[in-house]
Design an enzyme around this catalytic site. Structure first.
Site, PDB file in Angstrom:
ATOM      1  N   ILE A  81       0.833  -1.201   0.000  1.00  0.00           N
ATOM      2  CA  ILE A  81       0.000   0.000   0.000  1.00  0.00           C
ATOM      3  C   ILE A  81       0.867   1.250   0.000  1.00  0.00           C
ATOM      4  CG2 ILE A  81      -1.635   1.341   1.373  1.00  0.00           C
ATOM      5  CD1 ILE A  81      -2.896  -1.323   2.250  1.00  0.00           C
ATOM      6  N   GLY A  82       1.935   1.241   0.792  1.00  0.00           N
ATOM      7  CA  GLY A  82       2.792   2.419   0.864  1.00  0.00           C
ATOM      8  C   GLY A  82       3.391   2.789  -0.477  1.00  0.00           C
ATOM      9  N   SER A 108      -6.748   0.681   9.680  1.00  0.00           N
ATOM     10  CA  SER A 108      -7.244  -0.585   9.145  1.00  0.00           C
ATOM     11  C   SER A 108      -8.673  -0.787   9.601  1.00  0.00           C
ATOM     12  CB  SER A 108      -6.381  -1.754   9.646  1.00  0.00           C
ATOM     13  OG  SER A 108      -6.991  -2.999   9.373  1.00  0.00           O
ATOM     14  N   TYR A 113      -2.494  -6.220  16.976  1.00  0.00           N
ATOM     15  CA  TYR A 113      -2.526  -5.389  15.769  1.00  0.00           C
ATOM     16  C   TYR A 113      -3.746  -4.479  15.772  1.00  0.00           C
ATOM     17  CZ  TYR A 113      -3.175  -4.211  10.815  1.00  0.00           C
ATOM     18  OH  TYR A 113      -3.380  -3.542   9.631  1.00  0.00           O
TER      19      TYR A 113
END
Length: 261
Positions: free
Chosen positions: A19-20, A141, A154
């Site tokens: 994604i980055g 997220s 997470y």
């Protein structure tokens, strides 16, 4: 809508892949000068080469730096003193039963997934305030609001991203600086490919990732994984002048996975 970021410098943490990297490519296409970061110089060099191929003539540079602690951010700030657009993307994930998550893992996830965004925002915010313009985006997220039972550590860090972003946006009320969170759902990044189909082809990984979504994220309306570029499209818009009235928001690119309005 034509997004023009010419003259803006964008730092995207953790942007050598996934994604980055898709975000870095999207910002470069919009005309921004893009700064790529990764832990290894070889990965940074490869990412810059892929970006140059995807966006001929792009203005981009990169730095190999470990952003899991304060020292890495001091190094990056010294190399890149000014930043108009900051995308806090660097992060780690991985499934693990709750009873087996050691204190050190909770700390590691917090340092990388939460404190990286805190440190980066603190480093480049003063310059944005002087110019009275800036964009800060936290890549959170759908796990922030739909905590996965197999990745509680997470999910907790992704919820923390929302809290930091919302509070920072409120602290900048009345300025030309916006702060937002973007919440991807299951996305076919390299990390996801390695998790669902280690050593397999991209086609097999896509098939298995889509099957994973249908089986383990049954609430998904999309019923497939997103592509990194689909998440990047949202981020590029949020970083644009056109998004000037969007701040303090948690913007979902989750394919409808979070079953709430």
């Amino acid at each position: 809508m034509h997004i023009d970021l010419t003259g803006k410098t964008a730092i995207v943490t953790g942007s050598t892949r996934g994604i980055g990297h898709a975000i870095a490519v999207g910002l470069a296409r919009a005309g921004a000068t893009v700064v790529i970061t990764g832990r290894k110089q070889a990965d940074v060099d490869a990412a810059l080469a892929r970006l140059a191929e995807a966006v001929p003539g792009a203005r981009a540079r990169g730095h190999a730096v470990d952003l899991s602690g304060a020292a890495g951010f001091a190094q990056l700030k010294a190399a890149e003193p000014e930043c108009d657009i900051l995308v806090n993307n660097v992060g780690i994930f991985g499934p693990q039963p709750f009873a087996e998550i050691a204190d050190s893992e909770w700390t590691r996830f917090f340092e990388v997934n939460v404190m990286s965004g805190v440190r980066a925002s603190r480093a480049w915010l003063p310059g944005m305030q002087q110019r009275n313009w800036g964009r800060i985006v936290f890549i959170s997220s759908e796990s922030a609001i739909n905590i996965p039972a197999d990745m509680i550590h997470y999910g907790f860090t992704k919820t923390a991203n929302l809290a930091v972003a919302r509070g920072l946006a409120k602290s900048l009320a009345g300025t030309g600086i916006t702060v937002n969170s973007v919440l991807p759902g299951p996305t076919l990044s390299e990390g996801v490919q390695e998790m669902v189909a280690p050593g397999e082809s991209a086609e097999v990984a896509l098939e298995r990732a889509n099957a994973f979504v249908r089986q383990h994220r049954a609430s998904s309306i999309l019923q497939r994984v997103a592509l990194p570029e689909e998440v990047a499209n949202m981020v590029v818009y949020v970083c644009s002048p056109q998004a000037s009235a969007t701040t303090g928001a948690a913007l979902r690119v989750d394919g409808g996975t979070a079953d709430t309005i």
